[in-house]
Design an enzyme around this catalytic site. Structure first.
Site, short mmCIF file in Angstrom:
data_model
loop_
_atom_site.label_atom_id
_atom_site.label_comp_id
_atom_site.label_asym_id
_atom_site.label_seq_id
_atom_site.Cartn_x
_atom_site.Cartn_y
_atom_site.Cartn_z
N TYR A 1 -7.27 3.05 -16.50
CA TYR A 1 -7.79 1.78 -16.58
C TYR A 1 -9.14 1.74 -16.99
CZ TYR A 1 -9.03 -3.07 -16.25
OH TYR A 1 -9.80 -4.06 -16.52
N TRP B 1 -12.76 0.06 -19.75
CA TRP B 1 -12.98 -0.61 -21.03
C TRP B 1 -13.40 0.51 -22.32
CZ3 TRP B 1 -14.89 -5.72 -22.52
CH2 TRP B 1 -14.34 -6.93 -22.02
N1 LIG Z 1 -22.97 -9.35 -19.07
C1 LIG Z 1 -21.61 -9.02 -18.54
N2 LIG Z 1 -20.54 -9.66 -19.07
C2 LIG Z 1 -19.24 -9.62 -18.59
C3 LIG Z 1 -19.03 -8.49 -17.96
C4 LIG Z 1 -20.02 -7.62 -17.59
O1 LIG Z 1 -19.80 -6.42 -16.82
N3 LIG Z 1 -21.34 -7.76 -17.95
N4 LIG Z 1 -17.60 -7.99 -17.58
C5 LIG Z 1 -16.69 -8.76 -18.37
C6 LIG Z 1 -15.42 -8.72 -17.71
S1 LIG Z 1 -14.41 -7.21 -17.74
C7 LIG Z 1 -14.69 -9.91 -17.24
S2 LIG Z 1 -13.34 -9.84 -16.57
C8 LIG Z 1 -15.42 -11.08 -17.20
C9 LIG Z 1 -15.32 -11.52 -15.72
O2 LIG Z 1 -15.54 -12.86 -15.72
P1 LIG Z 1 -15.72 -13.51 -14.20
O3 LIG Z 1 -14.95 -13.01 -13.21
O4 LIG Z 1 -15.58 -14.95 -14.42
O5 LIG Z 1 -17.36 -13.22 -13.88
P2 LIG Z 1 -18.21 -13.06 -12.70
O6 LIG Z 1 -19.58 -12.70 -12.95
O7 LIG Z 1 -17.64 -11.83 -11.87
O8 LIG Z 1 -18.00 -14.44 -11.97
C10 LIG Z 1 -18.55 -15.62 -12.56
C11 LIG Z 1 -19.20 -16.70 -11.54
O9 LIG Z 1 -18.32 -17.11 -10.50
C12 LIG Z 1 -18.89 -17.32 -9.33
N5 LIG Z 1 -17.98 -17.29 -8.26
C13 LIG Z 1 -17.70 -16.35 -7.48
N6 LIG Z 1 -16.79 -16.62 -6.61
C14 LIG Z 1 -16.82 -18.17 -6.38
C15 LIG Z 1 -16.02 -19.04 -5.68
O10 LIG Z 1 -15.33 -18.59 -4.99
N7 LIG Z 1 -16.23 -20.10 -6.10
C16 LIG Z 1 -16.73 -20.65 -7.18
N8 LIG Z 1 -16.72 -22.01 -7.48
N9 LIG Z 1 -17.59 -19.82 -7.85
C17 LIG Z 1 -17.58 -18.51 -7.64
C18 LIG Z 1 -19.98 -16.59 -9.29
O11 LIG Z 1 -21.25 -17.22 -8.92
C19 LIG Z 1 -19.99 -15.81 -10.65
O12 LIG Z 1 -21.38 -15.74 -11.12
O13 LIG Z 1 -16.86 -10.79 -17.39
C20 LIG Z 1 -16.93 -10.12 -18.71
N10 LIG Z 1 -18.17 -10.29 -19.15
N1 LIG Z 2 -16.27 -5.51 -6.49
C1 LIG Z 2 -16.12 -5.94 -8.00
N2 LIG Z 2 -15.45 -4.87 -8.59
C2 LIG Z 2 -14.91 -5.11 -9.80
C3 LIG Z 2 -14.85 -6.35 -10.37
C4 LIG Z 2 -15.43 -7.75 -9.77
O1 LIG Z 2 -15.58 -8.51 -10.28
N3 LIG Z 2 -15.97 -7.35 -8.26
N4 LIG Z 2 -14.57 -6.91 -11.69
C5 LIG Z 2 -13.61 -5.60 -11.99
C6 LIG Z 2 -13.30 -5.82 -13.59
S1 LIG Z 2 -13.05 -7.32 -14.40
C7 LIG Z 2 -13.38 -4.86 -14.52
S2 LIG Z 2 -12.57 -5.08 -16.24
C8 LIG Z 2 -13.49 -3.43 -14.10
C9 LIG Z 2 -14.01 -2.90 -15.12
O2 LIG Z 2 -14.23 -1.24 -14.82
P1 LIG Z 2 -14.12 -0.48 -16.08
O3 LIG Z 2 -13.52 -0.71 -17.12
O4 LIG Z 2 -13.59 1.04 -15.49
O5 LIG Z 2 -15.89 -0.05 -16.05
P2 LIG Z 2 -16.73 0.67 -17.22
O6 LIG Z 2 -17.95 1.00 -16.62
O7 LIG Z 2 -16.79 -0.27 -18.47
O8 LIG Z 2 -15.98 1.96 -17.47
C10 LIG Z 2 -15.84 2.50 -18.84
C11 LIG Z 2 -16.13 4.01 -18.97
O9 LIG Z 2 -15.80 4.31 -20.23
C12 LIG Z 2 -16.62 5.23 -20.77
N5 LIG Z 2 -16.55 5.32 -22.03
C13 LIG Z 2 -16.96 4.79 -23.09
N6 LIG Z 2 -16.62 5.30 -24.23
C14 LIG Z 2 -15.85 6.25 -24.34
C15 LIG Z 2 -15.16 6.96 -25.12
O10 LIG Z 2 -15.13 6.68 -26.44
N7 LIG Z 2 -14.09 7.93 -24.38
C16 LIG Z 2 -14.28 7.94 -23.24
N8 LIG Z 2 -13.33 8.77 -22.77
N9 LIG Z 2 -14.69 7.22 -22.38
C17 LIG Z 2 -15.72 6.44 -22.84
C18 LIG Z 2 -18.05 4.80 -20.14
O11 LIG Z 2 -18.91 5.84 -20.18
C19 LIG Z 2 -17.66 4.35 -18.74
O12 LIG Z 2 -17.65 5.15 -17.91
O13 LIG Z 2 -14.12 -3.46 -12.91
C20 LIG Z 2 -13.57 -4.27 -11.90
N10 LIG Z 2 -14.38 -4.24 -10.55
MO LIG Z 3 -12.80 -7.14 -16.41
#
Ligand SMILES: Nc1nc2c(c(=O)[nH]1)N[C@H]1C(S)=C(S)[C@@H](COP(=O)(O)OP(=O)(O)OC[C@H]3O[C@@H](n4cnc5c(=O)[nH]c(N)nc54)[C@H](O)[C@@H]3O)O[C@H]1N2
Ligand SMILES: Nc1nc2c(c(=O)[nH]1)N[C@H]1C(S)=C(S)[C@@H](COP(=O)(O)OP(=O)(O)OC[C@H]3O[C@@H](n4cnc5c(=O)[nH]c(N)nc54)[C@H](O)[C@@H]3O)O[C@H]1N2
Ligand SMILES: [Mo]
Length: 769
Positions: free
Chosen positions: A113, A115
């Site tokens: 898993y 991104w």
């Molecule tokens: N800049 C940036 N943008 C991203 C990402 C990133 O790593 N960096 N990751 C991307 C990915 S993979 C995903 S899946 C999405 C995730 O999107 P989300 O899961 O929606 O993003 P979060 O920032 O984790 O949470 C959004 C907000 O929910 C609020 N929140 C947390 N718990 C609660 C609660 O119990 N109640 C309420 N009402 N609010 C709460 C928090 O204050 C938080 O800032 O974001 C994407 N966008």
């Molecule tokens: N506590 C907590 N944990 C969370 C979350 C949260 O809300 N709270 N959010 C979760 C969510 S929504 C998500 S989506 C996950 C995200 O978790 P991940 O998707 O596992 O996080 P990334 O750091 O985006 O990891 C991508 C990796 O791919 C590598 N990469 C980039 N390009 C390439 C390529 O071309 N080839 C290869 N082989 N590698 C490459 C990057 O260097 C990086 O190490 O985290 C989750 N974890």
């Molecule tokens: Mo995510």
């Protein structure tokens, strides 16, 4: 003397840009001129190609070479030995063959898993899964960390989960029609930087401004004030209590006769059973505003007033994805859509329900009406799979049975773990437990451009190129542009494209021709483009030949504008029946009810979580930590970049806390603090902010895990990775989704010498076998 600088069209998950490069390094980024609100995260790319944390060539862990493929707790603290590409291919091919011959293909876990990077061809997931399928298959993972609960509950409630985003109500429609946006989790602009596969535009800020300029109002319901941009009314619930608030809003609608019974009759099933619960006929507890105030801390009068306003105009109820990344995460989207159904505006322009506005850039963008170019994947001959966030359970409990989505399944016995394009030390919870789990398999293979903590825990480390070092093309289902990604620099050191690594392995294992189909990567990219050109032509469009596309850098596609979620269902619920058992919105699901789960009943239900301020655990750990997505990067990617580094405090990830909570603990702004509970501890840098509830602290994910003692799985992380603290438990027996968003902690000022950050330092690599 350095060479002249060049500029190439590129795309990151966080936006489209031109990469300026000189002498093999990115020196500047220039956002796409058509982007209304480019993300500052783009700057992290500068200096990233030749950063010292790059993996310079293939290496193998010393202990693995000495002891052979066996379980090992030296992973994460061992040295590595440099090998040639030929040696790597030979070793890895032999090990894959050994595992397949001795244990069968299901002993390979290729969940992998993560991104990785945009690009329809070089996408690491697509490459690794295609390769492992041709090897004879592998145990896979299902669903995502993003939407673990939604992906299971929403198909049962509205027959789909992805159409919620791909066919969401467009921002233009919201800006034009919505009177009131009621946003659970806010609409955090920071998250709209990002879209999986990239994005050519960022419309959210403009849409919210246009909505307000027209007189529309926004109510943000979130523990953090800055979860919305600009002027909004702020209601701050105790984290994890939103479902209680949604129920109480529904209670007011039901008891004040503000609900749309005709809508409920025609388009939903099971409202009656839900109402029995809502009004307390079933359990003697009315889910009214006074009840919800006791749980959420939001005054009952505010809840009642909001419900009445919601019924008095065009109202959009939105729920961020974070609300389902918690225990019982199935309930918030289910209760949210139920609330919207009670208002009867689902399918009307600007009304109804939205899931993920402010979570990702995609919701609100108009879809492209034809398929995207896709690297053919084929069938996986192995049927075993796990819900993605069960990785530690899988490795620690082979043979054990577990419940998932109405099934009883068994964890296979995994011998080899293959990861390309993801970082479990970013994404998984309870990292001490993950480290014990990663000590179990015989072999761990990781492809990554960087020495991430996952790479440091591998036995066989494969250096990948980054997307800046190769050509590709990218597009997404909700963006009008097909974009050329043009190599901005030469591949760094001895790094290789994942495709070339897999092609060499496939040749060595006897299926090279099948894997490559005789194409170089350049030929594949052109092949995918031609495939897509056929889709455009079938839609009546006309895309230019490949060379012209490449020279121009992008091509514009047709989009379906002015879309409203479920408008077709509203217009004709018989012909456009939902893919649920009843064809309607299932407020009550007989199937879920039939599973008999004690943690997911047949209708939306309030369940008290373990990690929240209202329970017994808060007496020991009285602060609710929100581990949300980072503002300054995507996950752990380019954590060493300038924008990410500029937010750090004494080199640590910033933790925000209320000034009163800080004062009680003798903490001042800029202090290094120790954040801890009974699972682990990390250091972080204190930032004081009165825009949080007093009992709430916020520490984003993504600081690279940096154990003080790498040989101790429970070691403190000196950098601020919140996943050393978070619980590794599923949302419920239904979805078993990730619950990493919430955890209870205590915080104290850190006294003593502040340990150095070593997260970006490569491990020791010896030059000889
Ligand atoms: N800049 C940036 N943008 C991203 C990402 C990133 O790593 N960096 N990751 C991307 C990915 S993979 C995903 S899946 C999405 C995730 O999107 P989300 O899961 O929606 O993003 P979060 O920032 O984790 O949470 C959004 C907000 O929910 C609020 N929140 C947390 N718990 C609660 C609660 O119990 N109640 C309420 N009402 N609010 C709460 C928090 O204050 C938080 O800032 O974001 C994407 N966008
Ligand atoms: N506590 C907590 N944990 C969370 C979350 C949260 O809300 N709270 N959010 C979760 C969510 S929504 C998500 S989506 C996950 C995200 O978790 P991940 O998707 O596992 O996080 P990334 O750091 O985006 O990891 C991508 C990796 O791919 C590598 N990469 C980039 N390009 C390439 C390529 O071309 N080839 C290869 N082989 N590698 C490459 C990057 O260097 C990086 O190490 O985290 C989750 N974890
Ligand atoms: Mo995510």
């Amino acid at each position: 003397m350095g060479s002249a600088s060049t500029r190439r069209q590129q795309m990151a998950h966080w936006g489209m840009f031109e990469a300026e490069a000189q002498d093999g390094e990115i020196t500047a980024v220039h956002p796409f001129a058509g982007d209304a609100d480019p993300s500052p995260i783009l700057e992290n790319a500068v200096g990233s190609v030749r950063h010292r944390s790059r993996i310079t060539g293939p290496v193998v862990r010393r202990g693995w070479l000495e002891d052979g493929p066996v379980p090992s707790d030296r992973r994460g603290s061992d040295e590595f030995v440099a090998v040639s590409w030929d040696e790597l291919t030979e070793l890895l091919a032999r090990e894959l063959r050994r595992v397949v011959d001795t244990h069968g293909n299901r002993a390979i876990f290729g969940g992998s898993y993560g991104w990785s990077a945009p690009g329809r061809f070089h996408h690491a997931q697509s490459q690794v899964h295609r390769f492992l399928k041709m090897l004879g298959g592998y145990t896979r993972s299902e669903n995502t960390y993003s939407l673990g609960a939604t992906a299971v509950i929403m198909p049962r409630v509205i027959g789909t989960h992805w159409k919620l985003f791909a066919r969401s109500t467009n921002w233009d429609v919201i800006a034009r029609e919505t009177d009131l946006m009621v946003c659970f989790g806010g609409v955090p602009l920071k998250n709209t930087a990002v879209n999986d596969g990239g994005t050519s535009d960022h419309p959210t800020r403009g849409a919210l401004d246009a909505l307000r300029a027209r007189g529309g109002r926004i109510v943000t319901i979130s523990p953090l004030r800055d979860d919305v941009h600009g002027d909004a009314e702020w209601l701050a619930p105790r984290p994890g209590s939103d479902v209680a608030v949604m129920l109480a809003l529904g209670h007011v609608l039901a008891t004040e006769n503000l609900l749309d019974r005709a809508f409920l009759d025609r388009y939903t099933v099971g409202y009656g059973k839900f109402e029995d619960y809502l009004l307390g006929r079933a359990d003697g507890v009315a889910k009214d505003p006074v009840w919800a105030e006791g749980i959420s801390g939001i005054p009952a009068a505010d809840i009642a007033a909001l419900a009445r306003r919601m019924a008095s105009g065009r109202t959009l109820v939105t729920v961020t994805w974070s609300l389902q990344r918690v225990r019982h995460g199935e309930q918030a989207p289910w209760a949210g859509i139920t609330l919207a159904a009670m208002l009867g505006q689902i399918g009307l322009p600007g009304g109804g329900f939205g899931h993920g506005y402010g979570s990702m850039n995609e919701p609100g963008l108009a879809p492209v009406p034809y398929p995207l170019p896709t690297l053919f994947q084929g069938q996986n001959p192995v049927s075993d799979s796990i819900p993605v966030a069960a990785i530690s359970d899988l490795l620690l409990h082979p043979g054990e049975r577990y419940d998932y989505n109405g099934e009883s399944r068994t964890f296979p016995d995994i011998r080899l773990v293959y990861w390309a394009g993801g970082n479990p030390f970013h994404h998984h919870q309870d990292l001490g437990r993950l480290r014990r789990a990663l000590a179990r398999p015989d072999t761990i293979v990781v492809h990554d451009p960087y020495w991430t903590p996952m790479a440091k825990h591998a036995d066989i480390v494969v250096p990948s190129t980054t997307s800046l070092e190769r050509n590709d093309l990218t597009c997404t289902r909700n963006d009008p542009l097909m974009v050329a990604m043009q190599a901005a620099v030469e591949p760094y050191a001895d790094a290789r494209d994942d495709y070339d690594t897999f092609a060499a392995l496939a040749r060595r294992l006897g299926f090279g021709a099948q894997f490559t189909e005789g194409r170089t990567s350049g030929e594949w990219i052109e092949h995918l483009y031609e495939q897509w050109r056929g889709f455009v032509a079938a839609d009546g469009g006309d895309a230019p030949p490949f060379d012209e596309f490449w020279a121009r850098g992008h091509v514009r596609m047709r989009t379906e504008d002015d879309l409203t979620l479920l408008e077709d269902f509203r217009a004709d619920p018989e012909r456009n029946a939902l893919r649920t058992p009843s064809g309607k919105i299932e407020i009550f699901s007989s199937d879920i009810d039939g599973f008999g789960y004690d943690d997911c009943a047949g209708h939306p239900t309030w369940y008290e979580p373990e990690e929240w301020l209202g329970g017994a655990r808060a007496e020991r750990f009285p602060l609710h930590l929100i581990a949300n997505q980072p503002k300054t990067r995507l996950h752990g990617q380019l954590d060493h970049g300038a924008i990410s580094q500029s937010s750090k405090v004494v080199g640590r990830e910033p933790i925000r806390l209320h000034p009163a909570a800080a004062a009680e603990r003798g903490i001042t702004a800029g202090d290094v603090v120790r954040v801890f509970n009974d699972r682990g501890a990390c250091l972080a840098g204190a930032v004081l902010d009165d825009g949080l509830l007093r009992g709430v602290v916020q520490l984003s994910t993504g600081a690279w895990y940096d154990p003080l003692d790498p040989s101790d799985p429970n070691s403190m992380c000196v950098h601020g990775n919140p996943n050393v603290l978070t619980p590794d438990v599923g949302t419920s027996r239904l979805a078993r989704g990730c619950t990493g968003q919430h955890v209870l902690v205590e915080i104290e000022r850190f006294v003593g010498d502040v340990p150095p950050i070593r997260a970006y330092e490569p491990p020791v690599v010896r030059s000889h076998m």
